[in-house]
Design an enzyme around this catalytic site. Sequence first.
Site, mmCIF file in Angstrom:
data_model
loop_
_atom_site.group_PDB
_atom_site.id
_atom_site.type_symbol
_atom_site.label_atom_id
_atom_site.label_comp_id
_atom_site.label_asym_id
_atom_site.label_seq_id
_atom_site.Cartn_x
_atom_site.Cartn_y
_atom_site.Cartn_z
ATOM 1 N N HIS A 87 -7.006 54.400 -8.380
ATOM 2 C CA HIS A 87 -7.148 52.968 -8.140
ATOM 3 C C HIS A 87 -6.718 52.671 -6.712
ATOM 4 O O HIS A 87 -5.663 53.135 -6.274
ATOM 5 C CB HIS A 87 -6.277 52.152 -9.108
ATOM 6 C CG HIS A 87 -6.351 50.677 -8.843
ATOM 7 N ND1 HIS A 87 -7.361 49.883 -9.336
ATOM 8 C CD2 HIS A 87 -5.561 49.862 -8.097
ATOM 9 C CE1 HIS A 87 -7.190 48.641 -8.910
ATOM 10 N NE2 HIS A 87 -6.108 48.593 -8.162
ATOM 11 N N ASP A 166 -6.242 40.637 -19.830
ATOM 12 C CA ASP A 166 -5.920 40.629 -18.396
ATOM 13 C C ASP A 166 -6.920 39.766 -17.639
ATOM 14 O O ASP A 166 -6.560 39.039 -16.727
ATOM 15 C CB ASP A 166 -5.906 42.048 -17.820
ATOM 16 C CG ASP A 166 -5.817 41.984 -16.297
ATOM 17 O OD1 ASP A 166 -4.773 41.524 -15.801
ATOM 18 O OD2 ASP A 166 -6.794 42.329 -15.611
ATOM 19 N N ARG A 173 -3.640 33.189 -13.428
ATOM 20 C CA ARG A 173 -2.687 33.423 -12.327
ATOM 21 C C ARG A 173 -3.284 32.975 -10.997
ATOM 22 O O ARG A 173 -2.611 32.400 -10.151
ATOM 23 C CB ARG A 173 -2.306 34.910 -12.275
ATOM 24 C CG ARG A 173 -1.335 35.304 -13.377
ATOM 25 C CD ARG A 173 -1.238 36.815 -13.496
ATOM 26 N NE ARG A 173 -0.874 37.455 -12.266
ATOM 27 C CZ ARG A 173 -1.345 38.648 -11.856
ATOM 28 N NH1 ARG A 173 -2.189 39.334 -12.620
ATOM 29 N NH2 ARG A 173 -0.968 39.162 -10.727
ATOM 30 N N SER A 188 -1.207 44.064 -14.667
ATOM 31 C CA SER A 188 -2.639 43.765 -14.669
ATOM 32 C C SER A 188 -3.452 45.033 -14.356
ATOM 33 O O SER A 188 -4.374 45.409 -15.097
ATOM 34 C CB SER A 188 -2.901 42.674 -13.627
ATOM 35 O OG SER A 188 -4.259 42.548 -13.355
ATOM 36 N N LYS A 192 -5.693 47.956 -17.242
ATOM 37 C CA LYS A 192 -7.078 48.425 -17.160
ATOM 38 C C LYS A 192 -7.133 49.938 -16.996
ATOM 39 O O LYS A 192 -7.994 50.608 -17.571
ATOM 40 C CB LYS A 192 -7.789 47.724 -15.989
ATOM 41 C CG LYS A 192 -7.964 46.223 -16.249
ATOM 42 C CD LYS A 192 -8.440 45.444 -15.043
ATOM 43 C CE LYS A 192 -7.370 45.146 -14.071
ATOM 44 N NZ LYS A 192 -7.479 43.929 -13.279
#
Length: 461
Positions: A87, A166, A173, A188, A192
């Site tokens: 990520h 999320d 948010r 968050s 995922k």
Amino acid sequence: MEESALRALDLIAKKRDGGALTTAQWNWLVSAYGRGDVAEEQMSALLMATWFRGMSAAETLALTLAMRDSGDILRLPGLGRPLVDKHSTGGVGDKVTLVLAPMVAALGLAMAKLSGRGLGHTGGTLDKLEAISGYRVDLSPDQLVAQVRAVGVAVAAASQQLAPADRRLYALRDATGTVNQAGLIAASIMSKKLAVETDALVLDVKVGEGAFFATQLDGEAFAEAALAIGAGAGRQVRAVLTKMASPLGREVGNGREVAEAIDVLSGHGPKEVATIAAVLAANLLEMVMPDASAETAAAKAWQTLANGSAMEHFERWISAQGGAISGLPARLRQAAAAEGVIRADRTGTLAAISALAIGQAAALAGAGRSRKEDQVDPRAGITLVAEVGQAMVPGDVLALIHASDQTRLGQAQRLGARAFRLADGTGAETPLMLAVMRHADAHRKRRRSRGSDGGDGGTDL
Ligand code: URA
């Protein structure tokens, strides 16, 4: 008031007053919010209380797992090789996935990556891949699994069923000024990532003015929270902190970034892109093959570029997903509808190129979107011609602008010109690789910040 509204009120008050919610309470909150039993204003208040009070490691884990479990879990059993994921927190010109994915496949690992589209000044991997004609981002879970089995890589769109809690909480948010809190960001992202059952995950945490985390401290706070979640969930995770002050590589814009990634895979692209991909690949390899030393893992990663095996796996991956390989990368560098340049207007040394301004200018040129429903132009973007440290005289070309039309070209030129800082001295370069963090490092660092340990935190490179 209904019983559930009262209960939400109690939990908001507990968080507001500095208490820690239990795992059962986070589970209840996430599922009751999903059912509509917790009102938007109550969840907003809870998020704001959490933003101010923070969360303990146990709370952060509980929130993450509750969000992960709100949707489907993707399992790829019996692959016969370790499954890994990556990520990036997002940067300008960040085409690392396009190099890393085939690199790890060439190393005998597999990567199944669910990605998103770009919004604002950083591009999304799916937008980049869609610049390749025919590339299909929508794969069913069965197609994704079959492709990973066959070629070792698939990069596809995340389904709506991936951590749907999320998705809603992130939007809330965004609307309530509660995005930028390390625990909430880590929960968050990790909800995922944990929804795909992989053997190891590496986080590329970009730090700098053009990134989500402006300072190294902010990046480390996020990394520590994410590493603790990984440890709590039994997942091997490392975080690599990399600099994002100027754009990564020379090309910014969807098709041009793919072209530059192909250059790297062919052995002649920018060194910094290859370096980040190799460091991430080596860390993944070390996690899934604990017997491999750091030196061996790094050497193997670089070898996939030198011997062409990463390029071979790139071609297999793109073809398997419907993309047309022939004529690449030249096809990805075709002229846009309106072409222009940015030139130096004084004598001096190029001291800095602002990633933020280049990202925003590329988006204005047509490469990015300001609203989710906007279309991106695969040919639009910016090519950096001058390098930091280079001596310039008035009229020298700093960058090429590729825009969707003349209006966008003018806007991108005006904003892009502000990205270049010419100075009389020489610019001070900061290192590209800032640190590699593992959970033990993060743990030591927290203890040290409480005054009980002299450990050094991440591994400085
Ligand atoms: N990206 C995410 O997916 N979540 C956040 O909270 C921030 C960035």
